[in-house]
Design a protein around this motif. Structure first.
Motif, mmCIF file in Angstrom:
data_model
loop_
_atom_site.group_PDB
_atom_site.id
_atom_site.type_symbol
_atom_site.label_atom_id
_atom_site.label_comp_id
_atom_site.label_asym_id
_atom_site.label_seq_id
_atom_site.Cartn_x
_atom_site.Cartn_y
_atom_site.Cartn_z
ATOM 1 N N ASN A 1 0.801 -1.229 0.000
ATOM 2 C CA ASN A 1 0.000 0.000 0.000
ATOM 3 C C ASN A 1 0.832 1.277 0.000
ATOM 4 N N THR A 2 2.157 1.135 -0.103
ATOM 5 C CA THR A 2 3.046 2.291 -0.098
ATOM 6 C C THR A 2 3.987 2.172 -1.283
ATOM 7 N N GLU A 3 3.823 3.047 -2.244
ATOM 8 C CA GLU A 3 4.486 2.893 -3.539
ATOM 9 C C GLU A 3 6.006 2.808 -3.450
ATOM 10 N N ASP A 4 6.627 3.637 -2.603
ATOM 11 C CA ASP A 4 8.087 3.682 -2.579
ATOM 12 C C ASP A 4 8.691 2.908 -1.403
#
Length: 199
Positions: A173-176
């Motif tokens: 859920n956290t792109e980076d």
């Protein structure tokens, strides 16, 4: 058909469906492939396909479980070559992070499926099989003395497996987010606890 032959045929059909479906998913994308297409490509009746796998995500579960089962012996040998539970967890989780990063779409679909499909107590039908690797690792740690034996092994395995879910969900859920880094922090939390020890 004799029982042994019947069972071998069922296993062969099960594996064929997985092989055909995974090839289609890899080539054309998971969302683009229908169950009807999988049945046609595998040359099985739709009723047969649905008997083995009610949804595409169940095929992913079967594939992941099969991969983990095949890796039990190699991973056992890898763990034997390492000196302690921390180094074993770091190595195991490094491999996990590499595989997850290369198959992010599959991981997201599989986890969503698992969380939305409660299993009867004692059922392993949709489990990944990764718990077998954790069991080997924690058992070695208990024998060696760097993992507590005050808790039963099944409880330790379940606790570690559930703890893994948090960094994986954060990563999805956290792109980076860096999954390897998240898992390494999870190892410290599991082995050292959350106390702020100074000194």
């Amino acid at each position: 058909m004799e029982p042994g032959r019947r069972e071998r045929k069922k296993v062969a059909t099960h594996d064929l469906i997985i092989d055909i479906a995974m090839a289609l998913f890899d080539r054309e994308g998971f969302d683009e492939i229908t169950m009807e297409r999988i049945a046609a490509e595998a040359d099985v009746a739709k009723a047969t396909l649905y008997k083995y796998f009610p949804v595409k995500e169940a095929i992913l579960a079967g594939y992941i479980r099969r991969e983990n089962t095949a890796m039990v012996e190699p991973i056992s040998q890898m763990l034997d070559a390492l000196p302690d539970s921390r180094s074993r967890l770091c190595e195991l989780y490094s491999h996990l992070a590499d595989w997850f990063s290369a198959h992010r779409t599959y991981v997201a679909r599989y986890i969503a499926f698992r969380l939305s499909t409660p299993q009867p107590q004692g059922s392993h039908a949709q489990r990944s099989g990764f718990d077998a690797h954790l069991r080997l690792l924690l058992e070695k740690g208990q024998q060696q003395g760097d993992i507590t034996d005050a808790l039963p092994l099944p409880q330790l395995v379940a606790s570690l497996e559930l703890m893994m879910l948090s960094p994986i969900l954060f990563w999805l859920n956290t792109e980076d987010a860096d999954l390897r880094q998240l898992l390494m922090a999870h190892i410290d939390l599991f082995l050292d606890g959350a106390a702020n020890i100074k000194g």
